[in-house]
Design an enzyme around this catalytic site. Structure first.
Site, PDB file in Angstrom:
ATOM      1  N   ILE A  31      21.856  87.508  37.007  1.00  0.00           N
ATOM      2  CA  ILE A  31      22.228  88.585  36.087  1.00  0.00           C
ATOM      3  C   ILE A  31      23.740  88.860  36.142  1.00  0.00           C
ATOM      4  O   ILE A  31      24.313  89.396  35.200  1.00  0.00           O
ATOM      5  CB  ILE A  31      21.416  89.860  36.431  1.00  0.00           C
ATOM      6  CG1 ILE A  31      21.312  90.783  35.231  1.00  0.00           C
ATOM      7  CG2 ILE A  31      21.963  90.574  37.642  1.00  0.00           C
ATOM      8  CD1 ILE A  31      20.292  91.898  35.413  1.00  0.00           C
ATOM      9  N   ASN A  86      22.744  82.889  51.237  1.00  0.00           N
ATOM     10  CA  ASN A  86      23.286  83.987  52.038  1.00  0.00           C
ATOM     11  C   ASN A  86      22.191  84.543  52.940  1.00  0.00           C
ATOM     12  O   ASN A  86      21.073  84.782  52.475  1.00  0.00           O
ATOM     13  CB  ASN A  86      23.818  85.095  51.120  1.00  0.00           C
ATOM     14  CG  ASN A  86      24.978  84.631  50.266  1.00  0.00           C
ATOM     15  OD1 ASN A  86      25.779  83.797  50.711  1.00  0.00           O
ATOM     16  ND2 ASN A  86      25.086  85.137  49.058  1.00  0.00           N
ATOM     17  N   GLY A  92      24.198  91.974  61.712  1.00  0.00           N
ATOM     18  CA  GLY A  92      25.105  92.256  60.601  1.00  0.00           C
ATOM     19  C   GLY A  92      24.733  91.477  59.357  1.00  0.00           C
ATOM     20  O   GLY A  92      23.745  90.741  59.329  1.00  0.00           O
ATOM     21  N   GLN A  97      23.907  89.208  52.075  1.00  0.00           N
ATOM     22  CA  GLN A  97      22.611  88.989  51.424  1.00  0.00           C
ATOM     23  C   GLN A  97      22.139  90.335  50.897  1.00  0.00           C
ATOM     24  O   GLN A  97      21.889  91.272  51.654  1.00  0.00           O
ATOM     25  CB  GLN A  97      21.585  88.413  52.415  1.00  0.00           C
ATOM     26  CG  GLN A  97      20.249  88.127  51.732  1.00  0.00           C
ATOM     27  CD  GLN A  97      19.196  87.518  52.655  1.00  0.00           C
ATOM     28  OE1 GLN A  97      19.422  87.392  53.857  1.00  0.00           O
ATOM     29  NE2 GLN A  97      18.071  87.155  52.086  1.00  0.00           N
ATOM     30  N   HIS A 103      16.595  82.928  48.629  1.00  0.00           N
ATOM     31  CA  HIS A 103      17.003  82.325  47.352  1.00  0.00           C
ATOM     32  C   HIS A 103      18.224  81.452  47.554  1.00  0.00           C
ATOM     33  O   HIS A 103      19.087  81.744  48.385  1.00  0.00           O
ATOM     34  CB  HIS A 103      17.307  83.405  46.299  1.00  0.00           C
ATOM     35  CG  HIS A 103      18.312  84.418  46.737  1.00  0.00           C
ATOM     36  ND1 HIS A 103      17.991  85.482  47.554  1.00  0.00           N
ATOM     37  CD2 HIS A 103      19.643  84.534  46.486  1.00  0.00           C
ATOM     38  CE1 HIS A 103      19.065  86.205  47.773  1.00  0.00           C
ATOM     39  NE2 HIS A 103      20.100  85.647  47.151  1.00  0.00           N
ATOM     40  N   HIS A 105      21.526  80.137  45.591  1.00  0.00           N
ATOM     41  CA  HIS A 105      22.413  80.211  44.437  1.00  0.00           C
ATOM     42  C   HIS A 105      22.737  78.770  44.039  1.00  0.00           C
ATOM     43  O   HIS A 105      23.089  77.952  44.897  1.00  0.00           O
ATOM     44  CB  HIS A 105      23.729  80.908  44.800  1.00  0.00           C
ATOM     45  CG  HIS A 105      23.565  82.352  45.180  1.00  0.00           C
ATOM     46  ND1 HIS A 105      23.913  83.383  44.342  1.00  0.00           N
ATOM     47  CD2 HIS A 105      23.089  82.930  46.309  1.00  0.00           C
ATOM     48  CE1 HIS A 105      23.672  84.546  44.936  1.00  0.00           C
ATOM     49  NE2 HIS A 105      23.173  84.297  46.140  1.00  0.00           N
TER      50      HIS A 105
HETATM   51  P1  AMP Z   1      22.552  87.617  47.538  1.00  0.00           P
HETATM   52  O1  AMP Z   1      23.805  88.364  47.791  1.00  0.00           O
HETATM   53  O2  AMP Z   1      22.612  86.199  48.028  1.00  0.00           O
HETATM   54  O3  AMP Z   1      21.331  88.355  48.034  1.00  0.00           O
HETATM   55  O4  AMP Z   1      22.448  87.491  45.967  1.00  0.00           O
HETATM   56  C1  AMP Z   1      21.546  88.195  45.172  1.00  0.00           C
HETATM   57  C2  AMP Z   1      21.857  87.844  43.758  1.00  0.00           C
HETATM   58  O5  AMP Z   1      20.805  88.309  42.937  1.00  0.00           O
HETATM   59  C3  AMP Z   1      23.140  88.464  43.222  1.00  0.00           C
HETATM   60  O6  AMP Z   1      24.042  87.425  42.862  1.00  0.00           O
HETATM   61  C4  AMP Z   1      22.673  89.266  41.999  1.00  0.00           C
HETATM   62  O7  AMP Z   1      23.569  89.161  40.914  1.00  0.00           O
HETATM   63  C5  AMP Z   1      21.336  88.649  41.697  1.00  0.00           C
HETATM   64  N1  AMP Z   1      20.386  89.547  41.056  1.00  0.00           N
HETATM   65  C6  AMP Z   1      20.041  90.785  41.464  1.00  0.00           C
HETATM   66  N2  AMP Z   1      19.121  91.307  40.621  1.00  0.00           N
HETATM   67  C7  AMP Z   1      18.870  90.368  39.682  1.00  0.00           C
HETATM   68  C8  AMP Z   1      18.018  90.301  38.537  1.00  0.00           C
HETATM   69  N3  AMP Z   1      17.217  91.314  38.184  1.00  0.00           N
HETATM   70  N4  AMP Z   1      18.037  89.172  37.784  1.00  0.00           N
HETATM   71  C9  AMP Z   1      18.846  88.136  38.120  1.00  0.00           C
HETATM   72  N5  AMP Z   1      19.666  88.137  39.190  1.00  0.00           N
HETATM   73  C10 AMP Z   1      19.690  89.241  39.959  1.00  0.00           C
END
Ligand code: AMP
Length: 112
Positions: A31, A86, A92, A97, A103, A105
């Site tokens: 998103i 992440n 910490g 994350q 997940h 990226h």
């Molecule tokens: P992380 O920091 O590795 O946990 O990354 C989580 C990622 O999820 C971030 O890059 C957000 O932009 C993405 N994210 C959070 N909510 C949504 C959503 N509803 N749809 C798509 N991506 C999302």
């Protein structure tokens, strides 16, 4: 009740721009993209951390990596891509994350 945003996307409770789905995995658009192409690839089962993996989960994550490799061109990643994972630690969260559902990226497009 699970409050995980990615579980809600899996269940269709909140929208997600899905580019791939099967019984075990979902790949959808981030998103808040940090590259020209920024996908998130998840196992549908909820767990947050690599250290939580048993043999079944490890096999699932192996399959997810294989899937990403197999589908990369179909998903527009023919110029190459970066995989990022992440992870929060015991003491910490220096990698930030944010979503506690494991997940990857997948970043691609312009020079990263
Ligand atoms: P992380 O920091 O590795 O946990 O990354 C989580 C990622 O999820 C971030 O890059 C957000 O932009 C993405 N994210 C959070 N909510 C949504 C959503 N509803 N749809 C798509 N991506 C999302």
């Amino acid at each position: 009740m699970c409050d995980c945003v990615f579980c809600k996307i899996v269940k269709g409770e909140i929208p997600g721009k899905k580019i791939y789905e099967d019984e075990d995995f979902l790949v959808f658009l981030n998103i808040n993209p940090e590259a020209e192409m920024h996908y998130l690839a998840i196992p549908k089962i909820h767990f947050a951390l690599l250290c939580e993996m048993d043999e079944v989960k490890a096999s699932l994550i192996g399959k997810l990596l294989k899937l990403i490799g197999e589908k990369s061109t179909e998903w527009g990643l023919e110029r190459g891509f970066r995989l990022q994972l992440n992870q929060k630690g015991e003491k910490g969260n220096c990698a930030h994350q944010e979503v506690m559902h494991l997940h990857f990226h997948i970043l691609s497009g312009d020079e990263l």
